[in-house]
Design a protein around this motif. Structure first.
Motif, PDB file in Angstrom:
ATOM      1  N   LEU B 131       0.864  -1.187   0.000  1.00 40.46           N
ATOM      2  CA  LEU B 131       0.000   0.000   0.000  1.00 40.46           C
ATOM      3  C   LEU B 131       0.900   1.235   0.000  1.00 40.46           C
ATOM      4  CD1 LEU B 131      -2.477   1.795   0.309  1.00 40.46           C
ATOM      5  CD2 LEU B 131      -2.583   1.175   2.714  1.00 40.46           C
ATOM      6  N   PHE B 132       0.892   1.933  -1.132  1.00 42.60           N
ATOM      7  CA  PHE B 132       1.685   3.163  -1.263  1.00 42.60           C
ATOM      8  C   PHE B 132       0.833   4.304  -0.708  1.00 42.60           C
ATOM      9  CE2 PHE B 132       4.924   2.095  -4.721  1.00 42.60           C
ATOM     10  CZ  PHE B 132       4.659   0.737  -4.743  1.00 42.60           C
ATOM     11  N   ASN B 133       1.169   4.755   0.482  1.00 40.93           N
ATOM     12  CA  ASN B 133       0.325   5.767   1.119  1.00 40.93           C
ATOM     13  C   ASN B 133       1.028   7.116   1.168  1.00 40.93           C
ATOM     14  OD1 ASN B 133      -1.449   7.263   2.612  1.00 40.93           O
ATOM     15  ND2 ASN B 133      -1.305   6.026   4.482  1.00 40.93           N
ATOM     16  N   ASN B 134       0.662   7.979   0.202  1.00 36.50           N
ATOM     17  CA  ASN B 134       1.237   9.332   0.226  1.00 36.50           C
ATOM     18  C   ASN B 134       0.213  10.355   0.713  1.00 36.50           C
ATOM     19  OD1 ASN B 134      -0.442   9.502  -1.945  1.00 36.50           O
ATOM     20  ND2 ASN B 134       1.170   9.757  -3.480  1.00 36.50           N
ATOM     21  N   GLU B 135      -0.916   9.854   1.222  1.00 40.51           N
ATOM     22  CA  GLU B 135      -1.924  10.684   1.885  1.00 40.51           C
ATOM     23  C   GLU B 135      -2.576  11.709   0.963  1.00 40.51           C
ATOM     24  OE1 GLU B 135      -0.662  12.208   5.688  1.00 40.51           O
ATOM     25  OE2 GLU B 135       0.672  10.516   6.054  1.00 40.51           O
ATOM     26  N   ILE B 136      -2.549  11.443  -0.351  1.00 38.32           N
ATOM     27  CA  ILE B 136      -3.147  12.409  -1.284  1.00 38.32           C
ATOM     28  C   ILE B 136      -3.466  11.703  -2.603  1.00 38.32           C
ATOM     29  CG2 ILE B 136      -1.025  13.204  -2.465  1.00 38.32           C
ATOM     30  CD1 ILE B 136      -3.640  15.618  -1.037  1.00 38.32           C
ATOM     31  N   TYR B 137      -4.476  12.201  -3.336  1.00 40.90           N
ATOM     32  CA  TYR B 137      -4.707  11.727  -4.702  1.00 40.90           C
ATOM     33  C   TYR B 137      -3.793  12.517  -5.628  1.00 40.90           C
ATOM     34  CZ  TYR B 137      -8.910   9.069  -3.513  1.00 40.90           C
ATOM     35  OH  TYR B 137      -9.785   8.161  -2.996  1.00 40.90           O
ATOM     36  N   GLY B 138      -2.899  11.810  -6.318  1.00 40.11           N
ATOM     37  CA  GLY B 138      -1.948  12.486  -7.192  1.00 40.11           C
ATOM     38  C   GLY B 138      -2.399  12.488  -8.640  1.00 40.11           C
ATOM     39  N   LEU B 139      -2.758  11.299  -9.161  1.00 35.14           N
ATOM     40  CA  LEU B 139      -3.049  11.158 -10.590  1.00 35.14           C
ATOM     41  C   LEU B 139      -4.202  12.062 -11.029  1.00 35.14           C
ATOM     42  CD1 LEU B 139      -2.044   9.448 -13.013  1.00 35.14           C
ATOM     43  CD2 LEU B 139      -3.881   7.847 -12.513  1.00 35.14           C
ATOM     44  N   THR B 140      -5.183  12.238 -10.141  1.00 32.32           N
ATOM     45  CA  THR B 140      -6.320  13.101 -10.477  1.00 32.32           C
ATOM     46  C   THR B 140      -6.068  14.544 -10.055  1.00 32.32           C
ATOM     47  OG1 THR B 140      -7.314  12.322  -8.441  1.00 32.32           O
ATOM     48  CG2 THR B 140      -8.086  11.299 -10.479  1.00 32.32           C
ATOM     49  N   LYS B 141      -4.855  14.828  -9.622  1.00 33.33           N
ATOM     50  CA  LYS B 141      -4.377  16.179  -9.339  1.00 33.33           C
ATOM     51  C   LYS B 141      -4.880  16.765  -8.020  1.00 33.33           C
ATOM     52  CE  LYS B 141      -2.605  16.420 -13.644  1.00 33.33           C
ATOM     53  NZ  LYS B 141      -2.729  14.961 -13.893  1.00 33.33           N
ATOM     54  N   ASN B 142      -4.379  16.183  -6.946  1.00 31.76           N
ATOM     55  CA  ASN B 142      -4.465  16.849  -5.643  1.00 31.76           C
ATOM     56  C   ASN B 142      -5.872  16.929  -5.041  1.00 31.76           C
ATOM     57  OD1 ASN B 142      -3.407  18.164  -3.401  1.00 31.76           O
ATOM     58  ND2 ASN B 142      -3.567  20.196  -4.323  1.00 31.76           N
ATOM     59  N   GLN B 143      -6.402  15.754  -4.699  1.00 33.09           N
ATOM     60  CA  GLN B 143      -7.629  15.732  -3.903  1.00 33.09           C
ATOM     61  C   GLN B 143      -7.339  15.037  -2.567  1.00 33.09           C
ATOM     62  OE1 GLN B 143      -7.743  14.312  -7.138  1.00 33.09           O
ATOM     63  NE2 GLN B 143      -8.440  16.198  -8.113  1.00 33.09           N
ATOM     64  N   THR B 144      -8.164  15.351  -1.589  1.00 27.96           N
ATOM     65  CA  THR B 144      -8.004  14.758  -0.267  1.00 27.96           C
ATOM     66  C   THR B 144      -8.238  13.249  -0.336  1.00 27.96           C
ATOM     67  OG1 THR B 144      -8.787  16.798   0.714  1.00 27.96           O
ATOM     68  CG2 THR B 144      -8.883  14.841   2.096  1.00 27.96           C
ATOM     69  N   SER B 145      -7.399  12.508   0.361  1.00 24.12           N
ATOM     70  CA  SER B 145      -7.549  11.052   0.385  1.00 24.12           C
ATOM     71  C   SER B 145      -8.084  10.639   1.757  1.00 24.12           C
ATOM     72  CB  SER B 145      -6.182  10.413   0.107  1.00 24.12           C
ATOM     73  OG  SER B 145      -5.840   9.453   1.067  1.00 24.12           O
ATOM     74  N   PRO B 146      -8.591   9.424   1.891  1.00 29.56           N
ATOM     75  CA  PRO B 146      -9.084   9.008   3.218  1.00 29.56           C
ATOM     76  C   PRO B 146      -7.970   8.912   4.256  1.00 29.56           C
ATOM     77  CG  PRO B 146      -9.181   7.185   1.664  1.00 29.56           C
ATOM     78  CD  PRO B 146      -8.867   8.409   0.867  1.00 29.56           C
ATOM     79  N   THR B 147      -6.713   8.931   3.794  1.00 30.68           N
ATOM     80  CA  THR B 147      -5.630   8.904   4.777  1.00 30.68           C
ATOM     81  C   THR B 147      -5.004  10.290   4.995  1.00 30.68           C
ATOM     82  OG1 THR B 147      -3.997   8.321   3.093  1.00 30.68           O
ATOM     83  CG2 THR B 147      -5.052   6.485   4.250  1.00 30.68           C
ATOM     84  N   SER B 148      -5.561  11.317   4.340  1.00 27.24           N
ATOM     85  CA  SER B 148      -5.033  12.681   4.549  1.00 27.24           C
ATOM     86  C   SER B 148      -5.292  13.114   5.992  1.00 27.24           C
ATOM     87  CB  SER B 148      -5.729  13.669   3.615  1.00 27.24           C
ATOM     88  OG  SER B 148      -5.508  13.337   2.267  1.00 27.24           O
ATOM     89  N   ARG B 149      -4.310  13.802   6.561  1.00 32.60           N
ATOM     90  CA  ARG B 149      -4.490  14.279   7.939  1.00 32.60           C
ATOM     91  C   ARG B 149      -5.512  15.416   7.989  1.00 32.60           C
ATOM     92  NH1 ARG B 149       1.945  14.080   9.395  1.00 32.60           N
ATOM     93  NH2 ARG B 149       2.180  12.069   8.351  1.00 32.60           N
TER      94      ARG B 149
END
Lengths: 629, 318
Positions: B131-149
């Protein structure tokens, strides 16, 4: 019509000869859990084994145990039994067994009975301790008689109590015995059947049920003046009898499919029940996934890894699987998808029949997603089409749908025993080295066909992707590549189309009216057409099995008739509706496609009553169209 | 003979696979992305274990990290968003001979694929999951992810996200039949490699949570990870993931932990005071594997299948 609303006449034994009849339709309706279906299925099996044609339709409430004595909670079965092959449920029933006086109403709203239909009604409610029940019973009996139904009150429970303490379990076998007398069924065959039905139970239970069967038979012989004979036509041909979902299950065995990935959904699940019991000993397994999406994902994974898998579902499941169906089409993963159609949209009518998924299956995915769509029109075809679908899926590297419906799923019909052939079964997974220089999507420009590498094959390494890709399987956003690869995937359908025969015509090759059908309506349509022809109508019918690609030669066939009418079980606006005109009319699903494809002004006749179409309804439509009396 | 170690002279392989044998296209991830480090270490792992590329399958969903299979010269399946687990499960179910890896991201696994994630843990099919967890949606250009603080500013939460993040370790450790949970970071190659190696060794669903940098959309986190060495605790256990002395020295803090104790593992996972425990949190070598069941009745001949079908037809003969 009887106006006698006084006391019900007692049933008296008369020394009647049995009446010879060509066919009869009987229904058994009860509260859920009283075993009407087991009784009816047993009766159908006994009849089929004696050499009669049979067709059964189950009457299933959506709930497992709906409240007792309610009109909506009726559970039961219809059996049409005849001397000849029976291909559909027929029209109104001739005889009805009812376990209480409320359940017949669920069928009366379906116009299941006619004047003169005989009702064998459990009479214990007449003497119920509850005044309310007594009143309801009396009022219903009066009502039935007013409708012309020939009510005979039967002491079912009273007789059963002589043998068992709790007649709720076992009354069905007493009724089976009664029916076996009425229809002059062979009692030894009936006993064999009871032993088979209860084969997993104790000896005591089997003996009790046999006693009930014999008691019902004797009681009927002593007390009823009903006795029919449905002559059997002996045949040399070996027959098998099963329902459509079991036929799908056997088709899976016959195709050599080793992974069945499913999620429970009515009315498809019983196919997986059957497979869960037998597939393991045939070298395969049923995977019950966490949801419909995972079920198809798992099947695609298994197919990708070498053996074409199958997923079995119904309309709401198809809706959920849509994205994966698109992936299978785009990445060219062979896959078999069975859709046992039920009433929609949304949760709709879970236990009832509809042919409402055709457009969703054909066009449900974003973008162009070519796939093969087959529609089984008989229980035998439920079996055959799975074998065919697996082969087509692998040859054409494409998802293949097999459409059936709730009518086929639970209906039983005898058909010639398939002669099992070795080449039906899928070969072992190819692990030979991949031929050097051959690309993973080595499309033949004329056919669109290509062979697929399977993990484990050295030299065949590629990354499957749902993104647009080139022959190497490498992601490509090149405009010409996307145009070309879309054409190649579509070309596979053109290739199949060229191998197909035009559909055969039931009736004359030209005339005033051509009916076009697909799926489980085959028997009802052909029966109605035959009756209309006898009345002098110039009507014929064709029945489509391939819906993608469409069968060839349709336009030419249509041109030989003054009018073409599709007959389906799905929604269409009626042309008689005052709000509907030529511009806003919405057609039934096959009609839409045929109109678009052939530019013929095809009309449609369809409804969404959740019932199989009856021959009489189709006949009435033909008469209306052709002005035949 | 190239590459043959002098101390094992008994089995001479037909071919020695070098790193190039696992390298396909040049990755198109952004410079500084943590994905590069994982790819390099996976290719190294393949070489060290001499995995047959034809018997190795990388399965992914959709997202930046899910492009991974395109960069491996093995079989690959780049499928649908959130659906890597069902596909990987279907691949492995009847193919015990295949080595299956799954690549998923925080959106792919913890959001759209959360249902499948939970059940994949329960199936415990033998596969190595990253699980690559960078805490952000990158491919769709910067949306909040469920793991974002909480407070993460993105295109979908411009004033800062308000929901508490999902803790993937806590979630995984909460599911029945969990068998392997480890955590590592993309910027410590020694620890990353050792963790991937241990995950690959484990028979079952080996779940590796990779704390990861996204220099484009989460540059602040990259700085925090770089400067906050105090936050990273090395889990020490001689039966777990063991680093050599030099690698151990990169950690200022460490903690003793029994990875067979699920409650202890859950305690570590739930310790959210800005600490990261790196290493093996939990392992149960005895958990049931669904693919053992999947592979138990394979290889029937057409004749055997014909016999069963004939029996079944005879049961319904009239």
């Amino acid at each position: 019509m009887s106006n006698d609303t006084m006391a019900t006449p007692a049933v008296n034994k008369q020394n009647s000869q049995s009446k010879i009849i060509g066919e009869h339709i009987l229904e058994i309706v009860s509260d859920s859990g009283e075993g009407a279906q087991k009784c009816g299925q047993s009766f159908a099996s006994i009849s089929a084994k004696m050499g009669n044609g049979v067709w059964t339709v189950e009457i299933i409430p959506a709930e497992i145990q709906p409240p007792a004595r309610t009109r909506e909670g009726a559970s039961g079965i219809r059996i049409r039994v005849g001397s000849k092959k029976i291909t559909n449920m027929g029209n109104e029933a001739d005889l009805l067994v009812a376990f209480n006086e409320q359940v017949p109403y669920s069928r009366i709203v379906q116009h299941a009975y006619r004047e003169g239909t005989i009702m064998l009604l459990e009479k214990k409610w007449a003497t119920s301790k509850s005044e309310e029940i007594r009143e309801k019973y009396a009022s219903a009996v009066k009502d039935f008689k007013n409708q012309g139904i020939d009510v005979r009150e039967i002491p079912m429970e009273e007789e059963c109590l002589k043998l068992v303490k709790n007649p709720r379990k076992g009354k069905n076998m007493w009724v089976l015995g009664m029916l076996c007398y009425i229809y002059q069924r062979n009692i030894e065959r009936a006993e064999q059947q009871v032993r088979y039905v209860f084969r997993k139970k104790t000896v005591e239970i089997i003996d009790t049920n046999l006693d009930l069967l014999k008691a019902g038979y004797r009681w009927a012989a002593d007390n009823l003046d009903l006795k029919y004979e449905v002559p059997t036509i002996p045949t040399e041909e070996k027959l098998v009898v099963m329902n459509g979902n079991e036929a799908i299950g056997m088709g899976v065995l016959a195709a050599g499919i080793e992974v069945v990935s499913m999620y429970p959904i009515t009315p498809a699940t019983s196919a997986s029940h059957y497979l869960a019991e037998v597939l393991e000993k045939s070298g395969g397994l049923v995977h019950q996934a966490e949801d419909e999406i995972a079920a198809i994902g798992f099947a695609i994974g298994a197919s990708y890894a070498g053996k074409t898998a199958i997923t079995i579902t119904s309309g709401p499941g198809i809706a959920l699987k849509t994205e994966f169906i698109g992936l299978a089409a785009m990445a060219e993963v062979p896959l078999v998808i069975v859709d046992v159609q039920r009433g929609g949209p949304s949760t709709g009518l879970p236990t009832k029949v509809e042919q409402g998924d055709l457009l969703a299956v054909l066009y449900g995915q974003p973008g162009d997603s070519p796939k093969i769509v087959l529609a089984a029109s008989t229980i035998e075809e439920c079996f055959q089409f799975i074998v065919l679908a697996r082969k087509l899926a692998e040859t054409f590297r494409i998802p293949v749908f097999v459409l059936t419906d709730a009518n086929l799923a639970t209906g039983q019909q005898p058909f010639p025993r398939p002669k099992v052939q070795k080449d039906w079964f899928s070969p072992p997974i190819d692990q030979s080295p991949w031929k050097e220089g051959v690309k993973p999507f080595d499309w033949n420009p004329e056919t669109g066909l290509s062979r697929r590498p399977i993990p484990g094959q050295s030299g065949g390494i590629y990354t499957l992707t749902g993104l647009a890709h080139n022959e190497e399987g490498i992601v490509s956003y090149n405009p010409d590549n996307n145009q070309k690869t879309s054409e190649l995937r579509s070309r596979k359908l053109a290739t199949i189309n060229k191998t197909l025969k035009p559909p055969s015509i039931h009736g004359e090759e030209s005339g005033d009216l051509l009916i076009v059908g697909w799926g489980s309506t085959l028997g009802a349509i052909e029966e109605a057409v035959d009756q209309a022809i006898e009345l002098g109508a110039k009507v014929s019918s064709i029945h489509l099995r391939f819906l993608s690609p469409m069968e060839p030669g349709l336009k030419k066939i249509f041109s030989q008739f003054k009018k073409v009418l599709s007959v389906e079980i799905n929604y269409s606006d009626s042309s008689n509706d005052p709000y509907i005109d030529n511009e806003n009319r919405r057609y039934s699903q096959l009609a839409w496609i045929l109109r678009a494809q052939t530019l013929v002004d095809i009309d449609c006749f369809s409804n969404v009553k959740g019932q199989p179409l009856q021959p009489k309804d189709i006949l009435a439509k033909i008469k209306e169209e052709l002005d035949v009396k | 003979m190239f590459g043959l170690k002098h101390d094992i002279a008994c089995d001479i392989p037909d071919k020695y696979y070098s790193l190039e044998d696992y390298e396909k296209a040049v990755p198109r991830w952004c410079p500084g992305c943590g994905d590069h480090a994982v790819l390099t270490n996976i290719q190294k792992l393949c070489r060290e274990k001499q995995l047959d590329p034809a018997k190795t399958v990388f399965v992914s969903g959709i997202g930046c990290s899910s492009r991974f299979p395109h960069y491996m010269k093995t079989y690959g399946f780049h499928g649908l968003h959130g659906r890597a687990f069902p596909v990987a499960s279907g691949i492995k179910f009847r193919r015990p001979d295949l080595d299956v890896f799954v690549i998923t991201g925080d959106g792919d696994c913890c959001s759209i694929g959360a249902g499948a994630w939970m059940h994949a843990i329960r199936y415990n099919i033998n596969m190595t999951v990253m699980l690559f967890n960078n805490e952000i949606y990158g491919l769709t250009k910067n949306q909040t992810s469920p793991t974002s603080r909480i407070g993460t500013k993105s295109n979908t939460s411009p004033r800062g996200s308000i929901l508490p993040p999902i803790n993937p370790l806590q979630t995984t450790l909460g599911i029945s039949n969990v068998s392997f949970v480890a955590q590592t970071v993309d910027w410590n190659p020694a620890h990353l490699y050792a963790t991937l190696n241990a995950a690959h060794e484990h028979k079952g669903f080996s779940f590796v949570h990779i704390v990861q940098r996204c220099p484009v959309f989460q540059p602040d986190l990259v700085d925090e990870f770089k400067s906050g060495k105090d936050a990273f605790y090395l889990i020490k256990n001689n039966d777990g993931i063991v680093l050599d002395e030099n690698a151990e020295k990169t950690f200022k803090n460490s903690v003793e932990h029994d990875h067979t104790d699920i409650n202890a593992a859950r305690n570590l996972a739930e310790d959210e005071n800005g600490k990261f425990y790196l290493g093996l949190l939990y392992q149960n070598k005895d958990a049931d594997c669904y693919d053992d069941y999947g592979a138990h009745n394979m290889g029937f001949t057409a004749e055997q299948k014909m016999e069963v079908l004939n029996e079944e037809l005879d049961k319904r003969a009239i």
